[in-house]
Design a protein around this motif. Structure first.
Motif, PDB file in Angstrom:
ATOM      1  N   ALA A 271       0.706  -1.247  -0.099  1.00  0.00           N
ATOM      2  CA  ALA A 271      -0.168   0.099  -0.072  1.00  0.00           C
ATOM      3  C   ALA A 271       0.800   1.348   0.014  1.00  0.00           C
ATOM      4  O   ALA A 271       0.547   2.201  -0.689  1.00  0.00           O
ATOM      5  N   GLN A 272       1.778   1.355   1.042  1.00  0.00           N
ATOM      6  CA  GLN A 272       2.904   2.536   1.068  1.00  0.00           C
ATOM      7  C   GLN A 272       3.406   2.551  -0.360  1.00  0.00           C
ATOM      8  O   GLN A 272       3.804   3.744  -0.723  1.00  0.00           O
ATOM      9  N   ALA A 273       4.017   1.361  -0.923  1.00  0.00           N
ATOM     10  CA  ALA A 273       4.858   1.412  -2.041  1.00  0.00           C
ATOM     11  C   ALA A 273       3.874   2.044  -3.193  1.00  0.00           C
ATOM     12  O   ALA A 273       4.508   2.900  -4.242  1.00  0.00           O
ATOM     13  N   TRP A 274       2.719   1.593  -3.343  1.00  0.00           N
ATOM     14  CA  TRP A 274       1.892   1.940  -4.340  1.00  0.00           C
ATOM     15  C   TRP A 274       1.456   3.483  -4.396  1.00  0.00           C
ATOM     16  O   TRP A 274       1.347   4.116  -5.340  1.00  0.00           O
ATOM     17  N   GLU A 275       1.414   3.970  -3.039  1.00  0.00           N
ATOM     18  CA  GLU A 275       1.046   5.475  -2.994  1.00  0.00           C
ATOM     19  C   GLU A 275       2.321   6.271  -3.244  1.00  0.00           C
ATOM     20  O   GLU A 275       2.148   7.407  -3.770  1.00  0.00           O
ATOM     21  N   ASN A 276       3.318   5.940  -2.811  1.00  0.00           N
ATOM     22  CA  ASN A 276       4.668   6.863  -3.161  1.00  0.00           C
ATOM     23  C   ASN A 276       5.318   6.538  -4.405  1.00  0.00           C
ATOM     24  O   ASN A 276       6.298   7.000  -4.414  1.00  0.00           O
ATOM     25  N   LYS A 277       4.860   5.417  -5.212  1.00  0.00           N
ATOM     26  CA  LYS A 277       5.341   5.112  -6.466  1.00  0.00           C
ATOM     27  C   LYS A 277       6.731   4.713  -6.377  1.00  0.00           C
ATOM     28  O   LYS A 277       7.326   4.807  -7.420  1.00  0.00           O
ATOM     29  N   SER A 278       6.911   3.818  -5.385  1.00  0.00           N
ATOM     30  CA  SER A 278       8.140   3.039  -5.279  1.00  0.00           C
ATOM     31  C   SER A 278       7.951   1.580  -6.104  1.00  0.00           C
ATOM     32  O   SER A 278       8.586   0.951  -6.189  1.00  0.00           O
ATOM     33  N   LEU A 279       6.739   1.668  -6.335  1.00  0.00           N
ATOM     34  CA  LEU A 279       5.963   0.307  -7.002  1.00  0.00           C
ATOM     35  C   LEU A 279       5.188   0.807  -8.064  1.00  0.00           C
ATOM     36  O   LEU A 279       4.063   1.534  -8.010  1.00  0.00           O
ATOM     37  N   VAL A 280       5.487   0.664  -9.370  1.00  0.00           N
ATOM     38  CA  VAL A 280       4.871   1.015 -10.828  1.00  0.00           C
ATOM     39  C   VAL A 280       4.571  -0.117 -11.576  1.00  0.00           C
ATOM     40  O   VAL A 280       5.372  -1.083 -11.737  1.00  0.00           O
ATOM     41  N   VAL A 281       3.789   0.104 -12.366  1.00  0.00           N
ATOM     42  CA  VAL A 281       3.342  -0.961 -13.236  1.00  0.00           C
ATOM     43  C   VAL A 281       3.493  -0.350 -14.695  1.00  0.00           C
ATOM     44  O   VAL A 281       3.067   0.794 -14.989  1.00  0.00           O
ATOM     45  N   TYR A 282       3.939  -1.080 -15.466  1.00  0.00           N
ATOM     46  CA  TYR A 282       4.188  -0.851 -17.198  1.00  0.00           C
ATOM     47  C   TYR A 282       3.877  -1.566 -18.011  1.00  0.00           C
ATOM     48  O   TYR A 282       3.929  -2.907 -17.597  1.00  0.00           O
ATOM     49  N   GLY A 283       3.407  -1.544 -19.010  1.00  0.00           N
ATOM     50  CA  GLY A 283       3.038  -2.431 -20.065  1.00  0.00           C
ATOM     51  C   GLY A 283       4.229  -2.596 -20.878  1.00  0.00           C
ATOM     52  O   GLY A 283       5.297  -1.843 -21.134  1.00  0.00           O
TER      53      GLY A 283
END
Length: 362
Positions: A271-283
């Motif tokens: 949740a924290q990584a998703w919010e601060n964008k240290s976890l990002v999804v790309y095609g």
């Protein structure tokens, strides 16, 4: 603006050849794989019809057209190779799989596994918290990372495109991650660099990890996300790359965004990584189940450069075996897969459900 004619992680884009097999130069491989593709087309035609039969009365007709036209194209390719008319053609598993995806779309079947992916994702998400709790009870760093790697490999069993696994999944609806953990090859693995990886994670954290994921459901949720979480806990930024377009039961980038959104309520780290964008999804720019690193989207190439990516993880048979098994990269690379095809396993010196865990420093 970052500019690139290919992925900067490639050691030499001019000599990069993603494909493990060339069916034109390997007669034995061609004689095995062409019948496999003909069988696959027949099964896909049946599955494609079933995926739309409830809401489209033309599904049966279009599925039959897909099957007839695809079989003809396969026969034409095979005939050219047998008569040497195609002696200058390099033909790979990747190209035939991509052809199959184009054919499905041509006849109106853009995502035949959509419903099944949704159902399997929903089930797996409800099991994530329990899996993370299992991981967190392991105090030893080496033992924890061993279980995380085994989890990625076991998750990779859930591949409806592999007939050996499809038979298991179709006949045993209770087959889950723990059953898969017992099913894969015991160590020593066919390609076993696990000890080198375990030594590496005792040291300095990576800046940024680029992970090419494979299947929906158990694979991405219970295999990849716990592995990703452990990297995030070390302070590593993670770029998760999923298919841009649907293929088999492979997860797409849009589906993966939705999965992570749902998983954040089960894990504070995610949740924290998703919010601060240290976890990002790309095609990843691919339409089939394989991976050609020369065809990554510019946006992804820019991110690879911007975040100083120093770890590349490639998962699954299509991406790490049919393509990229022997490819060389400029950063540390971890290639993980279960060999779910007996012929390919024997070609590599193993047997069905052999494990590939290949770690290269560069």
């Amino acid at each position: 603006m970052y500019e690139s004619s290919g992925c900067e992680l490639l050691q030499d884009a001019n000599v990069y050849q993603p494909d493990l097999l060339d069916l034109n130069s390997n007669v034995q491989a061609a004689e095995y794989w062409f019948p496999c593709f003909r069988d696959m087309i027949a099964k896909f035609a049946e599955h494609a019809e079933g995926s739309q039969s409830n809401d489209d009365h033309t599904a049966a007709e279009r599925a039959a057209q897909y099957q007839k036209d695809s079989l003809k194209k396969m026969s034409d390719y095979h005939d050219k190779l047998k008569t040497n008319a195609g002696k200058n053609i390099k033909l790979s598993i990747r190209e035939l799989l991509d052809l199959n995806e184009r054919q499905l779309r041509r006849f109106g079947f853009p995502d035949t596994w959509r419903k099944q992916k949704q159902e399997e994702n929903a089930v797996a998400i409800q099991l994530l918290q329990k899996r993370l709790q299992e991981i967190d009870t392991i105090e030893s760093t080496s033992a924890r990372w061993t279980e995380l790697i085994r989890g990625v490999l076991a998750g990779n069993m859930f591949d409806w495109g592999a007939q050996a696994v499809a038979n298991i999944l179709a006949n045993d609806t209770t087959f889950g991650l723990h059953a898969a953990l017992e099913h894969i090859q015991k160590r020593p693995w066919l390609m076993d660099d696990l000890d080198s990886w375990l030594s590496r994670v005792q040291g300095k954290a990576h800046k940024c990890a680029l992970i090419f994921v494979d299947n929906s459901g158990v694979d991405v949720v219970l295999g990849i996300l716990p592995f990703t979480r452990e990297l995030l806990k070390r302070g590593t930024k993670v770029l998760l790359c999923a298919n841009t377009e649907p293929s088999l039961n492979d997860v797409t980038s849009s589906e993966l965004n939705a999965i992570i959104e749902s998983c954040t309520c089960h894990c504070n780290v995610l949740a924290q990584a998703w919010e601060n964008k240290s976890l990002v999804v790309y095609g990843n720019g691919q339409r089939g189940p394989c991976l050609d690193m020369r065809n990554l989207p510019l946006k992804l190439c820019e991110a690879i450069h911007k975040y100083e990516t120093d770890l590349l993880v490639i998962e699954g048979m299509g991406r790490a075996l049919h393509t990229n098994l022997y490819a060389k990269f400029n950063c540390e690379t971890l290639k993980l897969a279960v060999v779910k095809n007996k012929w390919l396993a024997q070609y590599l010196g193993g047997d069905t459900f052999s494990v590939i865990c290949r770690y290269e420093t560069s």
